[in-house]
Design a protein around this motif. Structure first.
Motif, mmCIF file in Angstrom:
data_model
loop_
_atom_site.group_PDB
_atom_site.id
_atom_site.type_symbol
_atom_site.label_atom_id
_atom_site.label_comp_id
_atom_site.label_asym_id
_atom_site.label_seq_id
_atom_site.Cartn_x
_atom_site.Cartn_y
_atom_site.Cartn_z
ATOM 1 N N ALA A 77 9.735 -7.028 34.692
ATOM 2 C CA ALA A 77 9.704 -5.722 35.358
ATOM 3 C C ALA A 77 8.392 -4.969 35.211
ATOM 4 N N TRP A 79 5.143 -5.593 35.296
ATOM 5 C CA TRP A 79 3.983 -5.739 36.183
ATOM 6 C C TRP A 79 4.201 -5.026 37.503
ATOM 7 N N TRP A 80 5.429 -5.073 38.073
ATOM 8 C CA TRP A 80 5.631 -4.396 39.354
ATOM 9 C C TRP A 80 5.799 -2.895 39.181
ATOM 10 N N LEU A 81 6.296 -2.457 38.031
ATOM 11 C CA LEU A 81 6.342 -1.019 37.758
ATOM 12 C C LEU A 81 4.933 -0.455 37.631
ATOM 13 N N LEU A 83 2.230 -1.744 38.883
ATOM 14 C CA LEU A 83 1.605 -1.812 40.211
ATOM 15 C C LEU A 83 2.051 -0.639 41.080
ATOM 16 N N SER A 84 3.314 -0.269 41.012
ATOM 17 C CA SER A 84 3.780 0.872 41.808
ATOM 18 C C SER A 84 3.156 2.176 41.323
ATOM 19 N N HIS A 85 2.966 2.317 40.012
ATOM 20 C CA HIS A 85 2.299 3.517 39.502
ATOM 21 C C HIS A 85 0.819 3.546 39.897
ATOM 22 N N SER A 112 4.955 1.788 31.214
ATOM 23 C CA SER A 112 5.769 0.945 32.090
ATOM 24 C C SER A 112 5.459 -0.538 31.894
ATOM 25 N N LEU A 113 4.274 -0.856 31.404
ATOM 26 C CA LEU A 113 3.932 -2.257 31.122
ATOM 27 C C LEU A 113 4.587 -2.747 29.832
#
Length: 130
Positions: A77, A79-81, A83-85, A112-113
Motif C-alpha cells: 500500500a 508506494w501508491w499512497l 504517489l497519490s500524496h 504513508s510509506l
C-alpha cells in the motif's frame, strides 16, 4: 495561523483523506493479520485530518516487527499512497494559495510509506516519546 490552515485543510481535503484512511483501516481490521496496519491507517487518518502543528518522530521502542510490517506495507500500500500524496501535493503547489496544503501533503509522504514505528507529536515538542 495553524488553526486557519487546519480549518481550510479540513474542508478542502483533510476530511476526505481521513475518511479514506479510516475506510482502509476498517478493511484491514477484517483480517486478524491486518490489525496493526489498520491501527496505522487510523493514525494516519487522524494526522491527515489536522496536520498543521504536528510532526512525526521515530519511536525508540519500535522493534523488528515494525520493520517487517513496514516492508509489507510499502509493497502492498505504501508506494501508491505516497504517489497519490505526491500528485496531489504538486497539483496544490501550482497555485499560490495551495502551497501550504501541498507542503502538508508532502509531509504525509514519509508516514504513508513507512507508518509503523513512528509517532505523531505536536511540533512544539518534537522529541517527546513514550
Amino acid at each position: 495561523m495553524r488553526t486557519v490552515l487546519n480549518v481550510i485543510w479540513l474542508v478542502l481535503c483533510g476530511l476526505w483523506l481521513c475518511l479514506a484512511y479510516f475506510l482502509a483501516g476498517i478493511v484491514l481490521f477484517i483480517t486478524i493479520i491486518g490489525i496493526p496496519f489498520g491501527i496505522a491507517a487510523f493514525r494516519i487518518g487522524l494526522y491527515a485530518l489536522w496536520p498543521f502543528g504536528y510532526t512525526t518522530v521515530e519511536r525508540r521502542d519500535a522493534g523488528a516487527g515494525s520493520v517487517i510490517g513496514n516492508v509489507l506495507w510499502l509493497i502492498l500500500a505504501g508506494w501508491w499512497l505516497a504517489l497519490s500524496h505526491i500528485v496531489t501535493g504538486v497539483a496544490l503547489c501550482l497555485t499560490i494559495i495551495g502551497i501550504p496544503f501541498g507542503i502538508a501533503n508532502f509531509k504525509l509522504i514519509p508516514l504513508s510509506l513507512l507508518p509503523l514505528g513512528k509517532e505523531i507529536v505536536p511540533t512544539d515538542r518534537p522529541f517527546a516519546t513514550r
